[in-house]
Write a protein that holds these residues in place. Structure first.
Motif, PDB file in Angstrom:
ATOM      1  N   ARG A 132       0.829  -1.213   0.000  1.00 23.78           N
ATOM      2  CA  ARG A 132       0.000   0.000   0.000  1.00 23.78           C
ATOM      3  C   ARG A 132       0.858   1.255   0.000  1.00 23.78           C
ATOM      4  O   ARG A 132       0.544   2.230  -0.697  1.00 23.78           O
ATOM      5  CB  ARG A 132      -0.920  -0.029   1.228  1.00 23.78           C
ATOM      6  CG  ARG A 132      -1.822   1.174   1.369  1.00 23.78           C
ATOM      7  CD  ARG A 132      -2.789   1.306   0.194  1.00 23.78           C
ATOM      8  NE  ARG A 132      -3.985   0.506   0.359  1.00 23.78           N
ATOM      9  CZ  ARG A 132      -4.940   0.400  -0.572  1.00 23.78           C
ATOM     10  NH1 ARG A 132      -4.783   1.019  -1.740  1.00 23.78           N
ATOM     11  NH2 ARG A 132      -5.992  -0.338  -0.362  1.00 23.78           N
ATOM     12  N   ASP A 133       1.985   1.229   0.733  1.00 27.81           N
ATOM     13  CA  ASP A 133       2.793   2.436   0.846  1.00 27.81           C
ATOM     14  C   ASP A 133       3.939   2.482  -0.158  1.00 27.81           C
ATOM     15  O   ASP A 133       4.482   3.555  -0.426  1.00 27.81           O
ATOM     16  CB  ASP A 133       3.350   2.594   2.264  1.00 27.81           C
ATOM     17  CG  ASP A 133       4.096   1.358   2.755  1.00 27.81           C
ATOM     18  OD1 ASP A 133       3.901   0.265   2.191  1.00 27.81           O
ATOM     19  OD2 ASP A 133       4.879   1.485   3.718  1.00 27.81           O
ATOM     20  N   GLY A 134       4.303   1.327  -0.762  1.00 28.25           N
ATOM     21  CA  GLY A 134       5.436   1.306  -1.683  1.00 28.25           C
ATOM     22  C   GLY A 134       5.053   1.327  -3.142  1.00 28.25           C
ATOM     23  O   GLY A 134       5.748   1.936  -3.967  1.00 28.25           O
TER      24      GLY A 134
ATOM     25  N   ALA B 168      -1.243  -1.545  -5.777  1.00 24.01           N
ATOM     26  CA  ALA B 168      -2.144  -1.896  -4.677  1.00 24.01           C
ATOM     27  C   ALA B 168      -3.594  -1.597  -5.051  1.00 24.01           C
ATOM     28  O   ALA B 168      -4.502  -2.387  -4.755  1.00 24.01           O
ATOM     29  CB  ALA B 168      -1.754  -1.136  -3.414  1.00 24.01           C
ATOM     30  N   GLU B 169      -3.820  -0.465  -5.719  1.00 22.58           N
ATOM     31  CA  GLU B 169      -5.172  -0.125  -6.177  1.00 22.58           C
ATOM     32  C   GLU B 169      -5.666  -1.141  -7.187  1.00 22.58           C
ATOM     33  O   GLU B 169      -6.833  -1.573  -7.155  1.00 22.58           O
ATOM     34  CB  GLU B 169      -5.161   1.278  -6.789  1.00 22.58           C
ATOM     35  CG  GLU B 169      -6.532   1.790  -7.199  1.00 22.58           C
ATOM     36  CD  GLU B 169      -7.453   2.048  -6.017  1.00 22.58           C
ATOM     37  OE1 GLU B 169      -8.683   2.012  -6.218  1.00 22.58           O
ATOM     38  OE2 GLU B 169      -6.946   2.293  -4.907  1.00 22.58           O
ATOM     39  N   ALA B 170      -4.781  -1.569  -8.083  1.00 23.21           N
ATOM     40  CA  ALA B 170      -5.151  -2.578  -9.075  1.00 23.21           C
ATOM     41  C   ALA B 170      -5.442  -3.921  -8.408  1.00 23.21           C
ATOM     42  O   ALA B 170      -6.345  -4.657  -8.830  1.00 23.21           O
ATOM     43  CB  ALA B 170      -4.042  -2.715 -10.110  1.00 23.21           C
TER      44      ALA B 170
ATOM     45  N   LEU C  46      -3.596  -4.829   2.185  1.00 26.49           N
ATOM     46  CA  LEU C  46      -4.131  -3.571   1.649  1.00 26.49           C
ATOM     47  C   LEU C  46      -4.567  -2.626   2.764  1.00 26.49           C
ATOM     48  O   LEU C  46      -5.142  -1.573   2.500  1.00 26.49           O
ATOM     49  CB  LEU C  46      -5.299  -3.856   0.706  1.00 26.49           C
ATOM     50  CG  LEU C  46      -4.923  -4.545  -0.610  1.00 26.49           C
ATOM     51  CD1 LEU C  46      -6.175  -4.980  -1.363  1.00 26.49           C
ATOM     52  CD2 LEU C  46      -4.068  -3.629  -1.481  1.00 26.49           C
ATOM     53  N   TRP C  47      -4.314  -3.011   4.012  1.00 32.12           N
ATOM     54  CA  TRP C  47      -4.615  -2.207   5.189  1.00 32.12           C
ATOM     55  C   TRP C  47      -6.116  -1.927   5.325  1.00 32.12           C
ATOM     56  O   TRP C  47      -6.536  -0.857   5.769  1.00 32.12           O
ATOM     57  CB  TRP C  47      -3.811  -0.902   5.191  1.00 32.12           C
ATOM     58  CG  TRP C  47      -2.317  -1.114   5.184  1.00 32.12           C
ATOM     59  CD1 TRP C  47      -1.653  -2.304   5.270  1.00 32.12           C
ATOM     60  CD2 TRP C  47      -1.314  -0.115   5.103  1.00 32.12           C
ATOM     61  NE1 TRP C  47      -0.294  -2.114   5.249  1.00 32.12           N
ATOM     62  CE2 TRP C  47      -0.054  -0.769   5.141  1.00 32.12           C
ATOM     63  CE3 TRP C  47      -1.338   1.283   5.003  1.00 32.12           C
ATOM     64  CZ2 TRP C  47       1.154  -0.083   5.078  1.00 32.12           C
ATOM     65  CZ3 TRP C  47      -0.135   1.946   4.949  1.00 32.12           C
ATOM     66  CH2 TRP C  47       1.103   1.290   4.980  1.00 32.12           C
ATOM     67  N   ASP C  48      -6.909  -2.934   4.962  1.00 36.59           N
ATOM     68  CA  ASP C  48      -8.360  -2.828   5.057  1.00 36.59           C
ATOM     69  C   ASP C  48      -8.849  -3.826   6.098  1.00 36.59           C
ATOM     70  O   ASP C  48      -9.227  -4.962   5.796  1.00 36.59           O
ATOM     71  CB  ASP C  48      -8.993  -3.119   3.695  1.00 36.59           C
ATOM     72  CG  ASP C  48     -10.481  -2.783   3.663  1.00 36.59           C
ATOM     73  OD1 ASP C  48     -11.107  -2.775   4.738  1.00 36.59           O
ATOM     74  OD2 ASP C  48     -11.010  -2.549   2.556  1.00 36.59           O
ATOM     75  N   GLY C  49      -8.815  -3.417   7.361  1.00 33.53           N
ATOM     76  CA  GLY C  49      -9.164  -4.301   8.450  1.00 33.53           C
ATOM     77  C   GLY C  49     -10.616  -4.721   8.462  1.00 33.53           C
ATOM     78  O   GLY C  49     -10.938  -5.844   8.866  1.00 33.53           O
ATOM     79  N   GLU C  50     -11.517  -3.850   8.017  1.00 33.84           N
ATOM     80  CA  GLU C  50     -12.936  -4.199   8.051  1.00 33.84           C
ATOM     81  C   GLU C  50     -13.236  -5.333   7.080  1.00 33.84           C
ATOM     82  O   GLU C  50     -13.949  -6.287   7.424  1.00 33.84           O
ATOM     83  CB  GLU C  50     -13.792  -2.971   7.729  1.00 33.84           C
ATOM     84  CG  GLU C  50     -13.611  -1.815   8.714  1.00 33.84           C
ATOM     85  CD  GLU C  50     -13.735  -2.245  10.169  1.00 33.84           C
ATOM     86  OE1 GLU C  50     -14.650  -3.030  10.490  1.00 33.84           O
ATOM     87  OE2 GLU C  50     -12.902  -1.795  10.982  1.00 33.84           O
TER      88      GLU C  50
ATOM     89  N   ASP D 260      12.196  -2.945   4.731  1.00 34.80           N
ATOM     90  CA  ASP D 260      12.136  -1.484   4.768  1.00 34.80           C
ATOM     91  C   ASP D 260      11.522  -0.929   6.045  1.00 34.80           C
ATOM     92  O   ASP D 260      11.972   0.099   6.549  1.00 34.80           O
ATOM     93  CB  ASP D 260      11.332  -0.962   3.567  1.00 34.80           C
ATOM     94  CG  ASP D 260      11.977  -1.322   2.250  1.00 34.80           C
ATOM     95  OD1 ASP D 260      13.215  -1.358   2.190  1.00 34.80           O
ATOM     96  OD2 ASP D 260      11.238  -1.599   1.284  1.00 34.80           O
ATOM     97  N   ARG D 261      10.457  -1.594   6.548  1.00 33.07           N
ATOM     98  CA  ARG D 261       9.752  -1.028   7.692  1.00 33.07           C
ATOM     99  C   ARG D 261       8.908  -2.070   8.388  1.00 33.07           C
ATOM    100  O   ARG D 261       8.609  -3.130   7.837  1.00 33.07           O
ATOM    101  CB  ARG D 261       8.878   0.161   7.265  1.00 33.07           C
ATOM    102  CG  ARG D 261       7.517  -0.188   6.689  1.00 33.07           C
ATOM    103  CD  ARG D 261       7.565  -0.790   5.301  1.00 33.07           C
ATOM    104  NE  ARG D 261       6.270  -0.916   4.679  1.00 33.07           N
ATOM    105  CZ  ARG D 261       5.561  -2.050   4.618  1.00 33.07           C
ATOM    106  NH1 ARG D 261       6.004  -3.138   5.176  1.00 33.07           N
ATOM    107  NH2 ARG D 261       4.397  -2.075   3.995  1.00 33.07           N
TER     108      ARG D 261
END
Length: 785
Positions: free
Chosen positions: A621-623, A628-630, A660-664, A711-712
């Motif tokens: 999502r951040d890189g 990520a959108e695709a 994708l950082w979508d917890g819901e 990286d993180r």
């Protein structure tokens, strides 16, 4: 103490599955195992049944199934694919590449143990009270309790790893004593079932042509009862307490020398089968005798201590103050029903997470075989998909939680299997493809078979199995920092990469020439051609490119760690630069194939072209926000088409949404997993039962709370609102470190890290970033300004 009293703490801590009636079928029975031997406990009143497995009970011996026509016909298959004549190419693939014979060996049930109680005429259901059975996954002990005719009957059963036996402790407290008959069986397919001694019986035979010999043995002990063997039954009379010891072996691990056998009855020498029978019998008798020297309390304590040395390494705990349902008050099947009715049950989610870790500890230990499609537990002689190692997603998913849940040593059997596959894969590479290195297709078995399995166009002719498995080598190193392990496995991953240096062809896209696999498939999926025909085999499939990008780059990084710099290393680096990048189609989705084909099944269970999102981190999502959108659009289309309809597929979707950082959405798919793909005993349901969904889903639960790469480290990247407060302790992250994270009211409260080396790490929480210098083995607080 009533055996149920022991479970109170476990129920409060969400480590007990429990029920108020016996298992009606295998999908309600409860699994136990020590990695090598396993069982499914039914909890019956009058006749307890334990269906048993031993991890090396596979039918038949090793085979050479490599198709000798493959090398000759490969250029023609490629020519047909590149000219768009897919149907002709696939027909030739079946003939020239398909294994000869087409099928590998299969994993089988070992059989059953039955413990029949003589309860007279009192054993009707109405006469039984206080019935409860359960599985304490905090201790790895199953239990059954019931009361009948003023007598309380208790059973505890577990598979001990320290003593390598199954221990069954049976008691009767009150008016009556126990009269028992114990038998072993194997679907009426065995060669002998007989007395060993006054307190032991054995059953055994052979596992088919060129197959292993096997045996299982049961021994009884009682301080007050009378024990004898009648026929093939162990009979115990007038006992208030009984301990049964059981184990099983095959000749897979047992070294048997036929020349060592001698017996006067055979004129001075035993036949090979009798030597093996004798060796198995002696080994099992010694194992059970050693266990019988210990008290039940000693056996139980050593088992629990050993198990907890794995289980207690990490934990996930939710704040349950606002929980709508509670597993401490409601039985496990009732909790599942409540979720289906729309309730949220965090205690069930916590129990499910603990159960998943329990399963991995119980079916994959150092020195055992890896987890199959069913883990260790298989009731059939011919199981669905043969209960093999399916290596186009399922075996890999089995080990997704291993490292993050600090069970890296449970990962080791997979690497032992890879080493067994290596010589076979070299032969497959040379005989079938004329290539160096080693290769495997979409399945393997106990013997490390690497030739294609079945003649299945969408699945069989896929050469990425070994490559994907080898990415686990680098994953294990990233989490553990074990340079000795990396040095040992480095030649294996390099040979997997070397195969593709020879196998890949050059292919031009938009004026640029790439290295591509051909033939290959996007596992098990099918596309539609413009002329209406359907096909599966293609060139430069997206998943292949993503796997190779991982494998090649990991080989280069491993070489750097190990101080290796040679021509092969440079060739691999150059090949990595020439792979097709992950591409986005005209509709904004990730392309699954090299061409923008229409899918025959838009909701297909495999989401192979999102390998780069998970388990890889090529899409983040951040890189890589555009990719990520695709990827998100790709998931939406799959789900609109009916995707996620199998348990393991939904588990994969959970991981994708977590990344994708979508917890819901990740949590909603956990709920749907409970509703549509979870059996009463919490096993994952494909259908039928497959264990991969259990493992994939708990891996996703960790990914929702912490994600890491070189990286993180991202804290709480996909925290759903219902996980309002909680903590995760001892969780492993890449870079050889472990963390504790606490959150309250949906926000990070505190986090700390202990690194296995001196290093500097970057941490991300929402839009904030911080960098911390870490000292080896020193806990460091993570503070965001």
């Amino acid at each position: 103490m009533d055996i149920r009293e022991r479970q109170k703490d476990g129920k409060q801590n969400r480590t007990v599955l429990w029920y108020d009636k016996p298992a009606a079928d295998w999908n309600e029975a409860l699994p136990i195992g020590n990695g090598r031997i396993g069982g499914m406990v039914f909890g019956n009143v009058g006749c307890e049944r334990i269906q048993v497995n031993e991890d090396t009970v596979w039918y038949g011996g090793p085979m050479d199934r490599n198709n000798p026509s493959a090398k000759e016909k490969l250029p023609e298959i490629r020519r047909l694919i590149l000219s768009g004549r897919i149907h002709e190419a696939e027909r030739l693939c079946k003939q020239a590449i398909g294994g000869t014979p087409s099928g590998m060996r299969i994993y089988q049930t070992l059989g059953d143990i039955t413990v029949e109680y003589d309860l007279g005429g009192a054993a009707c259901a109405e006469a039984v009270s206080e019935y409860e059975r359960g599985l304490n996954v905090g201790e790895a002990v199953s239990y059954t309790h019931f009361r009948l005719d003023d007598t309380a009957y208790d059973r505890e059963i577990f598979m001990s790893a320290p003593d390598d036996v199954c221990v069954m402790h049976l008691t009767a407290r009150g008016k009556n004593k126990m009269n028992l008959e114990i038998m072993q069986s194997r679907h009426h397919i065995y060669e002998y079932s007989e007395k060993v001694s006054a307190d032991s019986i054995v059953l055994g035979g052979n596992l088919g042509r060129d197959g292993l010999d096997y045996a299982m043995m049961c021994r009884a002990a009682s301080p007050d009862g009378k024990i004898e063997v009648i026929g093939e039954s162990l009979v115990i009379r007038d006992a208030a307490e009984v301990c049964l010891y059981w184990s099983a072996l095959t000749t897979y691990r047992l070294q048997v020398s036929v020349s060592d056998g001698s017996d006067e009855r055979q004129g001075g020498s035993l036949t090979e089968s009798l030597v093996k029978k004798k060796a198995l019998r002696e080994a099992l008798a010694a194992k059970l005798a050693k266990a019988a020297l210990k008290s039940y309390g000693e056996l139980r304590k050593s088992h629990v201590d050993d198990y907890r040395s794995y289980f207690d390494r990490m934990s996930l705990t939710f704040d349950l103050d606002t929980d709508a349902v509670c597993t401490a008050r409601k039985m496990t099947d009732q909790c599942l029903s409540a979720v289906a009715d729309g309730k949220t049950d965090l205690s069930l989610e916590q129990l499910y997470f603990n159960f998943g870790r329990y399963l991995l500890i119980s079916c994959s230990r150092p020195g055992t075989l890896p987890a199959t499609l069913q883990g260790l537990w298989n009731k059939d002689m011919e199981a669905p998909w043969d209960a093999k190692f399916t290596i186009n997603i399922n075996t890999e998913m089995n080990y997704w939680p291993a490292e993050s849940c600090d069970l890296g040593d449970c990962h080791l059997p997979l690497f032992d299997l890879l080493k067994k596959m290596l010589p076979n894969g070299r032969r497959t590479a040379e005989v079938m493809y004329g290539c160096r290195g080693f290769v495997a297709h979409h399945n393997t078995d106990i013997w490390g078979d690497t030739a294609p399995q079945d003649l299945w166009i969408p699945g069989s002719f896929w050469v990425m199995g070994a490559a994907w498995l080898c990415t686990h080598i680098w994953t294990h190193y990233e989490y553990t920092g074990d340079e000795g392990f990396l040095r040992e496995m480095f030649p294996v991953m390099r040979e997997a990469a070397q195969f593709f240096l020879d196998f890949c062809i050059e292919y031009e896209i938009d004026g640029r020439t790439y290295l591509c696999t051909c033939p290959s498939v996007s596992p098990e999926n099918t596309f539609l051609l413009p002329n209406g025909e359907q096909g599966a085999n293609s060139v430069g499939v997206t998943m292949d490119n993503q796997i190779l990008r991982d494998l090649f780059s990991q080989c280069n990084r491993a070489a750097e760690v190990l101080g290796v710099s040679d021509e092969l290393d440079r060739q691999i680096a150059r090949a990595c630069e020439r792979l097709i990048p992950t591409r986005i189609g005209s509709d904004g989705r990730i392309l699954e194939w090299c061409e923008e084909y229409e899918e025959k099944e838009p909701g297909h269970r495999h989401i192979s072209h999102l390998y780069g999102l998970h388990p890889s981190d090529q899409i983040t999502r951040d890189g890589t926000p555009e990719l990520a959108e695709a990827a998100e659009r790709t998931l939406q289309r799959r789900l609109e088409g009916g995707g996620g309809h199998t348990g393991w597929s939904r588990a994969w979707i959970m991981n994708h949404y977590a990344k994708l950082w979508d917890g819901e959405r990740a949590h909603e798919h956990l709920r749907q997993l409970f509703i549509k793909s979870t059996l009463p005993n919490l096993f994952d349901n494909h259908p039928p039962f497959q264990i991969d969904g259990n493992f994939g889903s708990i891996a996703a639960m960790v990914e929702m709370l912490v994600q890491s790469n070189t990286d993180r480290i991202v804290l709480l990247p996909a925290l759903p609102a219902v996980w309002r407060s909680g903590k995760i302790t001892g969780v492993r992250v890449r870079g050889n470190a472990r963390m504790d994270i606490v959150w309250r009211n949906g926000a990070l409260e505190k986090a700390r890290i202990c690194s296995g080396c001196d290093t500097v790490r970057t941490f991300v929480y929402h839009s904030r970033r911080t960098e911390r210098t870490l000292q080896k083995n020193i806990w460091t607080e993570i503070i965001f300004s």
